[in-house]
Design a protein around this motif. Structure first.
Motif, short mmCIF file in Angstrom:
data_model
loop_
_atom_site.label_atom_id
_atom_site.label_comp_id
_atom_site.label_asym_id
_atom_site.label_seq_id
_atom_site.Cartn_x
_atom_site.Cartn_y
_atom_site.Cartn_z
N ILE A 141 0.84 -1.21 0.00
CA ILE A 141 0.00 0.00 0.00
C ILE A 141 0.87 1.25 0.00
CG2 ILE A 141 -1.65 1.31 1.39
CD1 ILE A 141 -2.92 -1.37 2.14
N GLU A 142 2.00 1.23 0.72
CA GLU A 142 2.89 2.38 0.74
C GLU A 142 3.48 2.64 -0.65
OE1 GLU A 142 5.83 1.67 3.68
OE2 GLU A 142 4.46 1.99 5.35
N VAL A 143 3.88 1.59 -1.34
CA VAL A 143 4.45 1.76 -2.67
C VAL A 143 3.39 2.31 -3.63
CG1 VAL A 143 5.40 0.52 -4.66
CG2 VAL A 143 6.24 0.04 -2.37
N VAL A 144 2.20 1.73 -3.59
CA VAL A 144 1.13 2.19 -4.47
C VAL A 144 0.76 3.64 -4.15
CG1 VAL A 144 -1.31 1.84 -5.05
CG2 VAL A 144 0.23 -0.10 -4.94
N THR A 145 0.73 4.00 -2.86
CA THR A 145 0.41 5.36 -2.47
C THR A 145 1.49 6.32 -2.94
OG1 THR A 145 -0.73 4.53 -0.53
CG2 THR A 145 -0.13 6.84 -0.51
N ALA A 146 2.75 5.94 -2.80
CA ALA A 146 3.84 6.81 -3.25
C ALA A 146 3.77 7.05 -4.75
CB ALA A 146 5.18 6.20 -2.86
N VAL A 147 3.53 5.99 -5.50
CA VAL A 147 3.43 6.14 -6.96
C VAL A 147 2.22 7.00 -7.32
CG1 VAL A 147 3.01 4.89 -9.12
CG2 VAL A 147 4.67 4.03 -7.47
N SER A 148 1.11 6.81 -6.62
CA SER A 148 -0.09 7.60 -6.89
C SER A 148 0.13 9.07 -6.57
CB SER A 148 -1.27 7.07 -6.09
OG SER A 148 -1.56 5.75 -6.45
#
Length: 167
Positions: free
Chosen positions: A97-104
């Motif tokens: 979730i952290e990776v997806v949030t950072a990319v978003s």
């Protein structure tokens, strides 16, 4: 020798020089060597030149270029599949979730920049219009009204409860 043949010979010479420099630097000379051979073939034969130019025009036309961009985009996205599967299979959903949030957030920031610039331009235009608004410029200051003083309430001395008679 006409001008077209001279241009192809010059291109073959430049790419040949590039391949020699690549070999001297210890790098791969496959691409410059291939380009030198193709340019030399185009300089010597008109049929090869026509086929190369037709292929080049097709590759850089709308449909061919769009196909290349789509394939490259899919290849770039495929690079992320391993990372996503590794994070998902490891059970570390929080990291996923952290990776997806950072990319978003990075994508949102790049999308937000033009919107912010357009908003700043509109606000500056609105401020410029308000500064030159004729009603604002023509309005004069109003005269101050005199303050009305009310007479103080009558004090009958009994205190806070005037209606009740207390013994």
């Amino acid at each position: 020798m006409n001008r077209i043949v001279a241009v192809w010979l010059a291109l073959a010479g430049l790419t040949g020089w590039w391949s020699l420099m690549a070999v001297g630097a210890g790098e791969s000379a496959f691409l410059p060597g291939l380009l030198a051979v193709v340019a030399l073939g185009c300089a010597l034969d008109a049929g090869v030149r026509e086929r190369v130019m037709a292929g080049t025009l097709w590759a850089f036309s709308g449909s061919g270029l769009r196909l290349v961009v789509i394939v490259l985009g899919a290849a770039f996205l495929w690079q992320l599949v391993g990372v996503e599967l590794a994070l998902l299979m490891a059970g570390d959903v929080l990291a996923y979730i952290e990776v997806v949030t950072a990319v978003s957030l990075m994508a949102a920031r790049t999308r937000l920049a033009p919107v912010k610039a357009a908003l700043v331009v509109r606000m500056r235009q609105a401020v410029a219009i308000l500064r030159t608004w004729p009603a604002v410029l023509a309005r004069s200051a109003r005269a101050a009204r005199p303050v009305r003083r009310r007479p103080p309430p009558a004090d009958d001395g009994d205190g806070a409860l005037p209606d009740w008679a207390l013994a």
